[in-house]
Design a protein around this motif. Structure first.
Motif, PDB file in Angstrom:
ATOM      1  N   THR A  47       0.834  -1.204   0.000  1.00 57.28           N
ATOM      2  CA  THR A  47       0.000   0.000   0.000  1.00 57.28           C
ATOM      3  C   THR A  47       0.868   1.254   0.000  1.00 57.28           C
ATOM      4  O   THR A  47       0.602   2.217  -0.719  1.00 57.28           O
ATOM      5  CB  THR A  47      -0.929   0.008   1.225  1.00 57.28           C
ATOM      6  N   HIS A  48       1.938   1.243   0.811  1.00 55.49           N
ATOM      7  CA  HIS A  48       2.876   2.365   0.824  1.00 55.49           C
ATOM      8  C   HIS A  48       3.502   2.559  -0.555  1.00 55.49           C
ATOM      9  O   HIS A  48       3.670   3.701  -1.014  1.00 55.49           O
ATOM     10  CB  HIS A  48       3.969   2.121   1.857  1.00 55.49           C
ATOM     11  N   GLN A  50       2.271   1.740  -3.490  1.00 56.61           N
ATOM     12  CA  GLN A  50       1.270   2.275  -4.412  1.00 56.61           C
ATOM     13  C   GLN A  50       1.021   3.756  -4.153  1.00 56.61           C
ATOM     14  O   GLN A  50       0.853   4.545  -5.093  1.00 56.61           O
ATOM     15  CB  GLN A  50      -0.013   1.470  -4.290  1.00 56.61           C
ATOM     16  N   TYR A  51       1.003   4.129  -2.866  1.00 53.11           N
ATOM     17  CA  TYR A  51       0.804   5.549  -2.530  1.00 53.11           C
ATOM     18  C   TYR A  51       1.959   6.392  -3.058  1.00 53.11           C
ATOM     19  O   TYR A  51       1.740   7.468  -3.654  1.00 53.11           O
ATOM     20  CB  TYR A  51       0.680   5.708  -1.015  1.00 53.11           C
ATOM     21  N   ASP A  52       3.188   5.928  -2.837  1.00 50.19           N
ATOM     22  CA  ASP A  52       4.355   6.679  -3.307  1.00 50.19           C
ATOM     23  C   ASP A  52       4.354   6.800  -4.828  1.00 50.19           C
ATOM     24  O   ASP A  52       4.730   7.841  -5.381  1.00 50.19           O
ATOM     25  CB  ASP A  52       5.641   6.010  -2.836  1.00 50.19           C
ATOM     26  N   LEU A  55       1.682   9.409  -5.739  1.00 53.30           N
ATOM     27  CA  LEU A  55       2.153  10.758  -5.417  1.00 53.30           C
ATOM     28  C   LEU A  55       3.238  11.203  -6.391  1.00 53.30           C
ATOM     29  O   LEU A  55       3.252  12.361  -6.836  1.00 53.30           O
ATOM     30  CB  LEU A  55       2.685  10.787  -3.983  1.00 53.30           C
TER      31      LEU A  55
END
Length: 290
Positions: A47-48, A50-52, A55
């Protein structure tokens, strides 16, 4: 006693006496908890990542906008400069008479007579950010960029971006009144062709400075994009490692489950405990060192 878990006596026959035997008997439960925790860590890391990635994609779009402004300003500066060169080939120009600008603000007279624009302060950034910007400008290889970005903090990049944007806004606020005044003077200039030449020099320098300021903003965005992608890759690798640890823990669950039906299940339970210890140790290494 109600709610107390009792291990059937027939399952205890192959287990050693004492605390070690109790630990082996609890192996299936412990392994299930470890496997679930590692699965959660693997999912969290993904999840981290994918978020990075998301962004970084947004920041890349903003960087693209700034590079678009940079190119537009560069083209405008080149057009003003080329127009001035063409005019100079067909007519002779003289420096403006300072008397013709009497009563005008100093910023206007210096812009037309000396080609000087409002000063732009140096970018306020940490040495690590400046080193990364210089490496980016020189098209340094990815390995060098990664090493430099590892020394930069997200907060330092955010501060550098805010300062770069403030510099551009401050220059725009300072040069706009100058440009408006010069546009108004053009119609009443006593020497129109000389005034036109001075105005073209002013516009060329103005657009060149604005392009540089936009380029700095775009470069800081690019550093944020690269740092975001590096972080995403790191989280992706950690997710994979935690997944492998989960598989080892699940192997321990399977072995301990088979041990319940085997004759010499103390050996199998020992293997299950070893698998669990390996999974926990590997997960701790990934969490702390990767």
């Amino acid at each position: 006693m109600a709610g107390k878990i009792q291990i059937p006596e027939e399952l205890k026959t192959g287990l050693p006496e004492g605390k070690w035997g109790k630990i082996l008997a609890a192996t299936p439960i412990i392994m299930t908890v470890v496997a679930t925790a590692l699965a959660g860590l693997a999912s969290s890391e993904m999840t981290h990542a994918q978020y990075d990635r998301a962004l970084a994609a947004q920041l890349q779009s903003k960087a693209g906008d700034q590079w678009g402004y940079f190119q537009a300003k560069k083209m405008r500066s080149a057009m003003q400069h080329d127009t001035l060169d063409i005019l100079q080939t067909v007519a002779a120009f003289q420096p403006l008479d300072p008397a013709s600008l009497s009563g005008q603000p100093d910023t206007v007279t210096t812009a037309l007579l000396k080609g000087q624009l409002p000063a732009t302060p140096e970018l306020n950034a940490t040495p690590a950010v400046k080193d990364a910007l210089n490496a980016l400008a020189s098209s340094a290889p990815d390995s060098q960029m990664s090493a430099l970005l590892a020394k930069t903090k997200d907060a330092d990049l955010a501060d550098a971006l805010a300062d770069a944007q403030a510099r551009a806004q401050a220059f725009d606020a300072a040069v706009k009144p100058v440009g408006k005044t010069i546009d108004g003077l053009e119609k009443s200039a006593p020497a129109p062709k000389d005034f036109t030449a001075a105005r073209l020099r002013f516009l060329s320098a103005r657009y060149e400075t604005e392009a540089s300021l936009n380029g700095t903003i775009a470069s800081v965005y690019e550093l944020q994009v690269r740092k975001g992608n590096i972080s995403a890759e790191r989280h992706h690798r950690r997710s994979g490692k935690f997944f492998y640890g989960m598989l080892v823990a699940q192997m321990g669950v399977i072995i301990s489950t088979f041990a319940m039906a085997a004759r010499k299940h103390s050996v199998l339970w020992s293997l299950a405990a070893a698998a669990g210890l390996a999974a926990v140790s590997f997960a701790a290494y990934v969490f702390l060192c990767m």
